[in-house]
Design a protein around this motif. Structure first.
Motif, PDB file in Angstrom:
ATOM      1  N   ARG A   1       2.345   1.706  -3.415  1.00 18.12           N
ATOM      2  CA  ARG A   1       1.291   2.195  -4.303  1.00 18.12           C
ATOM      3  C   ARG A   1       1.065   3.677  -4.095  1.00 18.12           C
ATOM      4  N   ARG A   2       1.027   4.110  -2.847  1.00 19.34           N
ATOM      5  CA  ARG A   2       0.796   5.514  -2.542  1.00 19.34           C
ATOM      6  C   ARG A   2       1.966   6.362  -3.041  1.00 19.34           C
TER       7      ARG A   2
ATOM      8  N   LEU B   1       0.830  -1.204   0.000  1.00 21.99           N
ATOM      9  CA  LEU B   1       0.000   0.000   0.000  1.00 21.99           C
ATOM     10  C   LEU B   1       0.864   1.253   0.000  1.00 21.99           C
ATOM     11  N   ARG B   2       1.944   1.234   0.786  1.00 23.09           N
ATOM     12  CA  ARG B   2       2.838   2.391   0.822  1.00 23.09           C
ATOM     13  C   ARG B   2       3.517   2.600  -0.529  1.00 23.09           C
TER      14      ARG B   2
ATOM     15  N   HIS C   1       1.724   6.647  -6.724  1.00 23.03           N
ATOM     16  CA  HIS C   1       0.621   7.524  -7.106  1.00 23.03           C
ATOM     17  C   HIS C   1       1.011   8.989  -6.942  1.00 23.03           C
ATOM     18  N   VAL C   2       1.739   9.307  -5.851  1.00 21.04           N
ATOM     19  CA  VAL C   2       2.141  10.692  -5.594  1.00 21.04           C
ATOM     20  C   VAL C   2       3.146  11.159  -6.618  1.00 21.04           C
TER      21      VAL C   2
END
Length: 292
Positions: A286-287, A283-284, A290-291
């Motif tokens: 992915r984040r 998840l990290r 995304h950023v």
């Protein structure tokens, strides 16, 4: 007031089921892991004693536990990329296939995902049979030596992994195909007008738009493989020589065959922490992606 309570009424049943069958079992396992609960304790609670972290210390000193953890890691490292890549390739092929064949092919690929593991494993077991199996019959027909598919430690890993990959691609193919079909056709038409070919459109337009679907498939597949159990349990029972004993199968044997419920519960808590940690890392990542 009624309007504010309405969303909770809709969420309430799902939240209750999550608490009963998701959170509560984890808390129970955590409590049992701090005891020496065995078959005697299951029959009479007075036989259960609190032993603190002794089960965890014993697990970390258990070579079989680390071997099972390593086997699981090997399956995850090899199996997850294989399923994601094969599922993506099949989904893209189905997306470009003639519409009248898509429904038939989609059903064919999805059948392994809904077929009972016992039936599947029986069929694959016959295929892998050293003396009468189809695979060795094909090999001997072309002059090759028969293979110990389920008796050799290395080949047993490959054989069990093949069955798991075969079962896993169906559902992921349907998910990725749905994501592909949700991409607006205008993007591909614009790329075609700009002179982009099929391969260029796929890599520059389609795959970037599939990032979330690929992320979802990767996370769910990773979680499933960290709990890898069905195929080694039915095909090899963890053999030969523990070569296919996953961490879930190890905990099953400790808990339900040796009746060491406290010891097995400690292992299940560790497995839960590993799954949670791997998911959080994904998840990290992915984040961060995304950023950026």
């Amino acid at each position: 007031m009624r309007t504010r309570a309405l969303p909770y009424l809709f969420v309430g049943p799902a939240l209750t089921l999550l608490l009963l069958f998701g959170v509560l079992p984890v808390l129970v396992a955590l409590g049992v892991s701090l005891t020496d609960m065995d078959i005697a304790g299951l029959a009479d609670a007075s036989n259960i004693q609190f032993i603190g972290l002794d089960n965890y210390q014993a697990l970390f000193a258990d070579g079989d536990f680390w071997e099972a953890l390593g086997v699981t890691g090997t399956f995850v490292i090899v199996g997850v990329p294989a399923i994601v890549v094969i599922s993506l390739a099949i989904a893209i092929a189905l997306d470009y296939a003639a519409p009248r064949f898509v429904a038939i092919l989609r059903t064919a690929f999805f059948v392994p995902a809904i077929t009972g593991i016992v039936a599947v494993s029986l069929v694959w077991g016959y295929l892998y049979n050293f003396q009468f199996g189809l695979f060795n019959w094909i090999l001997t027909s072309v002059g090759a030596e028969p293979v110990q598919w389920l008796s050799d430690p290395t080949m047993a890993k490959v054989s069990v992994g093949m069955v798991a990959v075969w079962r896993g691609i169906g559902l992921n193919t349907i998910i990725l195909l749905a994501a592909l079909q949700s991409i607006p056709h205008e993007y591909r038409e614009a790329a075609s007008l700009d002179g982009a070919g099929q391969w260029r459109t796929t890599f520059s337009i389609v795959l970037p738009l599939l990032r979330f679907a690929l992320f979802f498939v990767t996370v769910t597949t990773t979680i499933a493989w960290l709990q890898f159990f069905d195929e080694p349990f039915v095909l090899t029972d963890g053999g030969p020589l523990g070569a296919t004993t996953s961490i879930s199968l190890f905990l099953y044997k400790e808990g339900f065959r040796l009746k060491e419920f406290g010891y097995a519960s400690a292992g299940s808590v560790i497995l839960f922490i590993v799954i949670a940690a791997v998911t959080i890392v994904q998840l990290r990542l992915r984040r961060a992606d995304h950023v950026s």
